[in-house]
Design an enzyme around this catalytic site. Sequence first.
Site, mmCIF file in Angstrom:
data_model
loop_
_atom_site.group_PDB
_atom_site.id
_atom_site.type_symbol
_atom_site.label_atom_id
_atom_site.label_comp_id
_atom_site.label_asym_id
_atom_site.label_seq_id
_atom_site.Cartn_x
_atom_site.Cartn_y
_atom_site.Cartn_z
ATOM 1 N N TYR A 247 0.874 -1.170 0.000
ATOM 2 C CA TYR A 247 0.000 0.000 0.000
ATOM 3 C C TYR A 247 0.914 1.224 0.000
ATOM 4 C CZ TYR A 247 -3.593 3.358 1.414
ATOM 5 O OH TYR A 247 -4.434 4.442 1.479
ATOM 6 N N ASP B 277 -2.071 -1.369 -4.146
ATOM 7 C CA ASP B 277 -2.386 0.004 -4.525
ATOM 8 C C ASP B 277 -1.079 0.782 -4.595
ATOM 9 O OD1 ASP B 277 -3.230 2.599 -4.797
ATOM 10 O OD2 ASP B 277 -4.429 2.646 -2.954
#
Length: 251
Positions: A105, A144
Amino acid sequence: MKIVSWNVAGIRACLKKGLRDFFDDVDADIFCMQEVKAMEDQFDFRPDGYTMYLYPAERKGYSGTVIFSRVEAISVTYGIGDLEYDSEGRNITLEFDSFYLVNCYVPNVKRDLSRMESRMRYEDLFLAYIKKLEENKPVVFCGDMNVAHEEIDIKNVKSNIGNAGFTYEERGKFSKLLQAGFIDTFRYLYPDRGDNYTWWSYRRGVREKNIGWRIDYFVVSKSFISRVKDSLIYKDILGSDHCPIGLIIEE
């Protein structure tokens, strides 16, 4: 083997919007999630047959990653060895027989770009981290990445140049990462496929009109690409401002 990744934008909220049904239907061997926003005592999602590896942020209701795996891992590593990012629970590494899997992330630079310097430092540390892993065996990383790499990866190019997630600095770091010996699996398999996005603003009508960004990725070491059979975007799955993505690999 099927690996799935999804920024769930809060697992407790996503569970109320169909996460459990998608998890069961997709039947992944390994399922990575980002931005879970939950501590261990707040986690009531424990699917049968999976080992859970949770890395929450120190700050409640913020960031955090988790991996559910029904494949036994040889080892697990939490973080990349830097307190700023590790305190936010941004990376989990599982070691398997023939590859490492890293759930990521990547820090957002924020709308005013105030975290740009920190983001650039993270990018350098992360690249050094995965190159070190690669000395032992190939690396697969997913999650992400908070950057639309090329113009084909974003709907409205001109109006977003210089905005968070589409700055030259962020895109340049992703290019540097690929040049260091890694492959964006979706773009490798589908070099000309536009209008395939993984994130949409919550603003009304944006997702319906597919005004999106591709900022979630499966990236692999060059030596691993021959094992990649498909790279998927589950664009019709709701529950978050991101949709899930998948990777099919030869075992």
